[in-house]
Write an enzyme that holds these catalytic residues in place. Structure first.
Site, short mmCIF file in Angstrom:
data_model
loop_
_atom_site.label_atom_id
_atom_site.label_comp_id
_atom_site.label_asym_id
_atom_site.label_seq_id
_atom_site.Cartn_x
_atom_site.Cartn_y
_atom_site.Cartn_z
N THR A 98 0.81 -1.23 0.00
CA THR A 98 0.00 0.00 0.00
C THR A 98 0.83 1.27 0.00
O THR A 98 0.28 2.36 0.15
CB THR A 98 -0.91 0.05 1.24
OG1 THR A 98 -0.07 0.08 2.41
CG2 THR A 98 -1.85 -1.14 1.30
N ILE A 115 3.19 -10.42 -2.21
CA ILE A 115 4.56 -10.17 -1.74
C ILE A 115 4.90 -11.18 -0.66
O ILE A 115 4.20 -11.26 0.35
CB ILE A 115 4.67 -8.72 -1.21
CG1 ILE A 115 4.43 -7.73 -2.36
CG2 ILE A 115 6.03 -8.50 -0.55
CD1 ILE A 115 4.21 -6.30 -1.90
N ARG A 175 -12.06 6.33 18.13
CA ARG A 175 -13.11 6.27 17.12
C ARG A 175 -14.19 5.25 17.51
O ARG A 175 -15.39 5.50 17.39
CB ARG A 175 -12.51 5.91 15.76
CG ARG A 175 -13.53 5.75 14.66
CD ARG A 175 -12.88 5.39 13.35
NE ARG A 175 -12.10 4.16 13.42
CZ ARG A 175 -11.71 3.45 12.37
NH1 ARG A 175 -12.00 3.88 11.15
NH2 ARG A 175 -10.99 2.36 12.51
N TYR A 204 -4.01 15.65 6.50
CA TYR A 204 -4.74 14.54 7.10
C TYR A 204 -5.94 15.12 7.84
O TYR A 204 -5.78 15.87 8.81
CB TYR A 204 -3.80 13.81 8.05
CG TYR A 204 -4.32 12.50 8.61
CD1 TYR A 204 -3.92 11.29 8.07
CD2 TYR A 204 -5.19 12.49 9.70
CE1 TYR A 204 -4.38 10.09 8.58
CE2 TYR A 204 -5.65 11.28 10.22
CZ TYR A 204 -5.24 10.08 9.65
OH TYR A 204 -5.68 8.88 10.17
#
EC number: 2.5.1.26
Lengths: 537, 537
Positions: free
Chosen positions: A220, A277, A397, A458
């Site tokens: 990523t 990978i 969160r 961000y």
């Protein structure tokens, strides 16, 4: 100044599987701090959340022949079709993922979880998947927040979660070249602990560090909170071993070269769509002897951002450098311990790691620049507070979701001259969309991951979840993505594409870029078994 | 310590076309220094070189319709079929290229040279080439040393040299983001001169700097002599505009991102086989106020190499860092002004550029490390001598060829732990092959382009040209390439693949890597008109 090299948050053991509906380790979860609860109630009111739905998964949709084949490859102990195993590998940890899990929607659950032991077993699973036309989702830590684990299953004879957890060895250390070869299933703290036995470290600390995996970092193009000092994960990688449906692919002849395009950069960021990978050779560093994080206060976001830019363009990079805007500073979200306290202006966290001499010299030079630009030093307490809480926001969160408040993050990056406009436009898009139904939103932002030519932005958004939180957030996220695209910025600085960002990717890389991705995928994965629907437009 | 920011070698104007059989500017060519002549005579004897053959080129092989089409695109003044124009764009400047040119072999000459004015004209030339199935060779400064300008013409209706010399503007400067957008035809000194008007620089100084182009730097993943301080060219690039047979492709949303694989890295190093780069956005820096280059002496190559590795792994990088082995030091080839003087041990050149404060601090820290490791400071004279002669070696090569001595270079890169074996094996391969016919060779080497995990090895070889110099060198080069491949190192650190290295590329990137390159080429250039036979295995 901290002289221990292994802060507790860094090397503590963490469970290798997360709660299916929440972030991380249930033992580490904490209820919402009282101060935060008060703020939330003031802003949005509090709502009871529905009890977790107790749903049954769809029946296992692969044939007995497939299951027998997988067992023959990985052994019967490493092929799982029980509900818990499938539930734990359903999607990732975006807020929409959590909302769906809380609502009992497990539509993306895999039929079967296989845990191969090594490269050859991974390759054999791929061969079996080609033979039976099974969709394969490579699974690392399961921390994805962009839908990268929600592969398309239509048209496939089943969905296999290829869990790399057993590929967890440190294969090789080369202390002359300062490289190490790691297997993809190693979690962040596990990799650092193995390297620490050699006095080495990777220095890659994304917020997902405690649970994310080496393979995921590579697949990523992850970037950690110390990227100013240690670099992005893609900058650390010098070699890769990949299992593809067409066979093994090894890359990594040299630190850098001119032997055509750098194909390592085509594997990095490929999100399991081109291959799996199975080993990553990374640049490592000596463990820092000293770590010191401190706070600086700026009267405005613009002044702080100018200071960041001045530092990086002077070649004076701290190890950690991040700047919260007024709103994030006011809520102390950069310092979860301090939530509820009053704070004004903009908080900057400046961290230095290295030998005592390196830290002393760099800290003095940085301090001179920051003081000269009008920053106010706040000492080490805010830095220590940030470092202590640096991996905890996802737990917060969950606690917010528990009381009916939807919290989600999104991020982008652009060049310095475009930061102001991008910041304003994304904020405006989120506030407009989330206010459209008479609701409201708190939008916070910090700058981090600085480069000479730009930085990442961000955003953290909090809003009442309401009756249809998925739809509500979906509209806001789309509006933010449209604003990002309209500004010519990137759809993701370090969260990747997955399925969530895929509709915006062609705007960024062009129709030809999308075409090239399709061509590479068709070449390496001709029958399209790898993470179908992820990344490739 | 030099305080002028524009050393004469940097920003002097140079002719935009080189001599067809020699390097660079005929006015800058010098006969072999007497001291060098003596050495050469001692080693190889001296031979008369044959007079330059005066050959006629093959007739122009494209149709009148094609010529009319090209004239309609670029204007009649910018379509050339005269012998001189075609001769000047025949191959590059490797020693085999020069030998062929001297022998009158112009078999790779293009049929026609077209000089488009901008992106749209480049795109139109590509469309015409697709229509008529013409092979197109993008041409920058013509400095290629790996056969990248010797495209295959079999099966094509003609060979077009697409000379980008008229795309020579500085399109945009962003002093906030510290980026600049350059057109590909700008030569190194031209780009630096345009940037210097803004107080900026690129800092990219390969040996070909005076004649090579921005487009070439990008297309070949070039790396300059100051790469330790300024980075490789691929590290400087943040944006690209490319003309492909399938249309325009723009990349560059951000300094770095996780929006899938970094496709910029697929264009960089694509050597004109995927598209024609028509603009490059690069990171720029403030012009250094101070430049200081100094010499250090090491008793052995191993000690010097260890010192280089220690510096880079300590995060203490000078702007320039290179180390000659005993043989190269003995011949003073790193310092052409000093050829013939006696020198022992290994010469290291250490250069610092920046503000006075930066240079002072870095120089002090580097000096402390080098002195602590047993290096002997030689002061600034060897550094100034190196800086003065840094672009002159190719002229020396011409002078050597004039007296019958074949001089050629080759380079590779590997990880630090493999440097010793690679060095020994490549030397041995060259000496063995060039000694097989009873001849002899001088093999010199320097380390440069250091990374935390490794460095590049740059070999210079001198041997009697003999009766069949092309065949003789061909065998030696193949033996060196085999040794490089056997050591798992890269076939090129900064000279690219071209046609010369293509047979070895698959060993480095694997059959799957080669397959991916073919897939990308097929996607972007479906009829294969772009630089056929170059790069892609």
């Amino acid at each position: 100044m901290t002289h221990d090299t292994s802060s507790p948050t860094t090397l503590d053991a963490h469970p290798r599987e997360m709660h299916p509906q929440r972030w991380g380790d249930p033992a580490a979860a904490t209820p919402l701090p009282e101060a935060a609860r008060g703020l939330v109630e003031l802003a949005f009111g509090l709502a009871d959340t529905p009890a977790t739905a107790n749903v049954t998964l769809a029946p296992v949709g692969v044939t007995d022949e497939v299951l027998a084949g997988l067992r023959a490859i990985a052994g019967p102990d490493h092929v799982h079709t029980d509900d818990e195993s499938r539930r734990l590998r359903t999607r990732g940890k975006s807020t929409p993922d959590l909302l769906r899990a809380r609502a009992g929607d497990l539509g993306d659950a895999p039929d079967v979880v296989v845990r191969p032991a090594d490269h050859d077993e991974v390759a054999a699973v791929l061969a079996l998947a080609v033979e039976h036309h099974l969709a394969v989702v490579p699974f690392g830590g399961g921390t994805c927040v962009t839908g990268g684990l929600a592969a398309r299953r239509d048209g496939y004879a089943g969905l296999v979660s290829l869990d790399l957890v057993r590929l967890d060895a440190l294969l090789e250390v080369d202390e002359v070249s300062m490289t190490a070869t790691l297997e993809p299933g190693l979690r962040g703290p596990e990799a650092e602990a193995l390297l620490a036995e050699h006095g080495l470290c990777l220095g890659h600390y994304p917020q997902s560090f405690q649970h994310a995996s080496i393979g995921g970092f590579a697949a990523t193009r992850s970037s950690g909170q110390s990227s100013a000092g240690y670099g992005r994960f893609d900058q650390m990688v010098v070699g890769l071993r990949v299992a593809t449906p067409r066979g093994e692919w090894r890359l990594g002849s040299s630190p850098a070269n001119a032997a055509g395009p750098d194909l390592r950069q085509l594997v990095l960021g490929s999100e399991g769509a081109f291959g799996v990978i199975t080993a990553v050779t990374v640049r490592v560093r000596r463990l820092p002897e000293v770590k010191v994080y401190e706070g600086w206060r700026w009267d405005s976001f613009v002044e702080g951002a100018t200071a960041m830019r001045t530092l990086v363009q002077s070649g004076l990079l701290p190890t950690v450098l991040r700047l919260s805007d007024e709103a994030e500073t006011g809520l102390n979200l950069a310092r979860p311990d301090a939530i509820g306290e009053q704070a004004t202006g903009c908080l900057m966290i400046v961290g230095h790691e290295g030998t005592p001499g390196q830290v002393e010299a760099r800290r003095a030079a940085v301090t001179e620049v920051l003081a000269g630009l009008g920053g106010t030093p706040l000492g080490e307490e805010p830095g220590a507070s940030w470092a202590h809480g640096r991996f905890n926001a996802p737990y917060l969160r969950d606690s917010m979701l528990d009381v009916g408040v939807l919290v989600e993050t999104l991020e982008t990056a652009t060049f310095w001259s475009k930061v102001d406009a991008l910041y304003a436009d994304v904020r405006a898009a989120l506030e407009r969309e989330l206010g459209a139904d008479g609701g409201s939103a708190i939008v916070l932002c910090h700058l981090s991951h600085v480069y000479e030519t730009g930085c990442s932005l961000y955003f953290t958004v909090a809003t009442a979840a309401g009756e249809q939180p998925l739809e509500r957030w979906g509209r806001a996220k789309a509006a933010a993505n449209d604003a990002i695209t309209a500004n010519g910025a990137t759809i993701s600085h370090h969260h990747a594409v997955g399925t969530d960002h895929r509709p915006w990717l062609s705007a960024e890389i062009g129709d030809l870029g999308a075409s090239v991705l399709r061509a590479v995928k068709a070449d390496l994965d001709p029958t399209g078994i790898l993470n179908p629907g992820v990344l490739v437009p």
